[in-house]
Motif scaffolding. Structure first.
Motif, PDB file in Angstrom:
ATOM      1  N   ALA A  49       1.765  -7.815 -18.953  1.00 12.66           N
ATOM      2  CA  ALA A  49       2.203  -7.815 -17.555  1.00 12.66           C
ATOM      3  C   ALA A  49       3.367  -8.793 -17.463  1.00 12.66           C
ATOM      4  O   ALA A  49       3.180  -9.997 -17.655  1.00 12.66           O
ATOM      5  N   SER A  50       4.567  -8.284 -17.174  1.00  8.73           N
ATOM      6  CA  SER A  50       5.765  -9.116 -17.270  1.00  8.73           C
ATOM      7  C   SER A  50       6.720  -8.889 -16.103  1.00  8.73           C
ATOM      8  O   SER A  50       7.071  -7.746 -15.803  1.00  8.73           O
ATOM      9  N   ASN A  51       7.132  -9.982 -15.453  1.00  4.98           N
ATOM     10  CA  ASN A  51       8.229  -9.896 -14.493  1.00  4.98           C
ATOM     11  C   ASN A  51       9.516  -9.698 -15.294  1.00  4.98           C
ATOM     12  O   ASN A  51       9.772 -10.445 -16.235  1.00  4.98           O
ATOM     13  N   GLN A  52      10.295  -8.698 -14.918  1.00  3.32           N
ATOM     14  CA  GLN A  52      11.579  -8.448 -15.585  1.00  3.32           C
ATOM     15  C   GLN A  52      12.665  -8.269 -14.518  1.00  3.32           C
ATOM     16  O   GLN A  52      13.286  -7.216 -14.404  1.00  3.32           O
ATOM     17  N   SER A  53      12.874  -9.332 -13.746  1.00  2.25           N
ATOM     18  CA  SER A  53      13.854  -9.255 -12.656  1.00  2.25           C
ATOM     19  C   SER A  53      15.282  -9.115 -13.163  1.00  2.25           C
ATOM     20  O   SER A  53      16.181  -8.787 -12.391  1.00  2.25           O
ATOM     21  N   CYS A  99       4.241  -6.039  -6.988  1.00  5.61           N
ATOM     22  CA  CYS A  99       3.998  -6.097  -8.432  1.00  5.61           C
ATOM     23  C   CYS A  99       4.567  -7.353  -9.088  1.00  5.61           C
ATOM     24  O   CYS A  99       4.251  -7.641 -10.236  1.00  5.61           O
ATOM     25  N   ARG A 100       5.391  -8.102  -8.369  1.00  8.40           N
ATOM     26  CA  ARG A 100       5.978  -9.312  -8.964  1.00  8.40           C
ATOM     27  C   ARG A 100       4.980 -10.457  -8.929  1.00  8.40           C
ATOM     28  O   ARG A 100       4.468 -10.832  -7.888  1.00  8.40           O
ATOM     29  N   GLU A 108      -3.409  -5.030 -11.165  1.00  7.29           N
ATOM     30  CA  GLU A 108      -4.143  -3.911 -10.565  1.00  7.29           C
ATOM     31  C   GLU A 108      -3.752  -2.593 -11.220  1.00  7.29           C
ATOM     32  O   GLU A 108      -4.608  -1.734 -11.476  1.00  7.29           O
ATOM     33  N   GLN A 109      -2.465  -2.425 -11.529  1.00 12.09           N
ATOM     34  CA  GLN A 109      -2.012  -1.216 -12.229  1.00 12.09           C
ATOM     35  C   GLN A 109      -2.672  -1.114 -13.606  1.00 12.09           C
ATOM     36  O   GLN A 109      -3.079  -0.025 -14.034  1.00 12.09           O
ATOM     37  N   PHE A 114      -6.470   1.502 -17.329  1.00 13.25           N
ATOM     38  CA  PHE A 114      -7.528   1.416 -18.322  1.00 13.25           C
ATOM     39  C   PHE A 114      -8.909   1.739 -17.740  1.00 13.25           C
ATOM     40  O   PHE A 114      -9.885   1.813 -18.481  1.00 13.25           O
ATOM     41  N   GLY A 115      -8.989   1.901 -16.421  1.00 11.21           N
ATOM     42  CA  GLY A 115     -10.263   2.224 -15.797  1.00 11.21           C
ATOM     43  C   GLY A 115     -11.278   1.108 -15.924  1.00 11.21           C
ATOM     44  O   GLY A 115     -12.470   1.368 -16.133  1.00 11.21           O
ATOM     45  N   VAL A 116     -10.815  -0.139 -15.796  1.00 11.72           N
ATOM     46  CA  VAL A 116     -11.718  -1.281 -15.928  1.00 11.72           C
ATOM     47  C   VAL A 116     -11.661  -2.162 -14.689  1.00 11.72           C
ATOM     48  O   VAL A 116     -10.634  -2.268 -14.015  1.00 11.72           O
ATOM     49  N   GLU A 117     -12.786  -2.786 -14.409  1.00 11.04           N
ATOM     50  CA  GLU A 117     -12.876  -3.828 -13.390  1.00 11.04           C
ATOM     51  C   GLU A 117     -12.259  -5.073 -14.012  1.00 11.04           C
ATOM     52  O   GLU A 117     -12.592  -5.439 -15.143  1.00 11.04           O
TER      53      GLU A 117
END
Length: 186
Positions: A49-53, A99-100, A108-109, A114-117
């Protein structure tokens, strides 16, 4: 499913205040790729999970980002590791997206894909915003003292850091910690 979520810049690879803009600038941190391979070999799926501004700022384009990730995947494969999915936010802070990081949208995405909690899923980053996003999504926050996290070496975390944050010298130390601990039923 055993899932771990990693930040990219400053956690897996070198970070730069000038942004990582090309495959040539993308350089793994010492031992980081091997740490991911150890996680994989212990049965962990790895998502990023990466911010790529830099995309939103026009500093590089999607083909350059894809080339950076192709290099990362190739280098990981060479040491027996893999990243199952890369999620990134292309927006600038002014875009006010969900998403940032420090908002939890990327996490959350990942949970949906992956269909996981996400409750209790280990999430690793080098900045407080990584930890805040992880905690907001219900993940277990881990800070590495590489990249921006190096500023916290020998210091206590600020009072506003998410409760329960665990601190590790680097991604290798985190991987050792995670592989050594018993897996709790979810």
């Amino acid at each position: 499913m055993k899932l771990v979520i990693l930040d990219r810049d400053g956690t897996i690879n070198e970070d730069s205040d000038e942004f990582i803009k090309s495959p040539e600038e993308w350089q793994p941190l010492p031992g980081a790729l091997e740490a991911i391979a150890r996680l994989n070999h212990a049965g962990w799926h790895v998502a990023v999970a990466s911010n790529q501004s830099g995309l939103g700022r026009g500093l590089f384009d999607l083909s350059a980002l894809n080339a950076m990730h192709a290099k990362m995947h190739k280098m990981l494969a060479a040491v027996g590791g893999r990243i199952d999915a890369v999620f990134f936010c292309p927006h600038t802070p002014d875009d006010r997206c969900s998403c940032r990081k420090p908002l939890p949208g990327l996490f959350e995405q990942i949970g949906e894909r992956f269909g996981v909690e996400l409750r209790g899923v280990p999430a690793v980053g080098d900045a407080l915003r990584d930890l805040e996003a992880a905690a907001a999504a219900g993940c277990e926050p881990h800070l590495v003292l590489t990249g921006k996290g190096a500023a916290w070496r020998g210091q206590a975390l600020p009072a506003h850091a998410p409760a329960g944050t665990r601190v590790h010298a680097d991604l290798g130390a985190f991987a050792d910690h995670l592989v050594a601990r018993p897996v709790a039923p979810r």
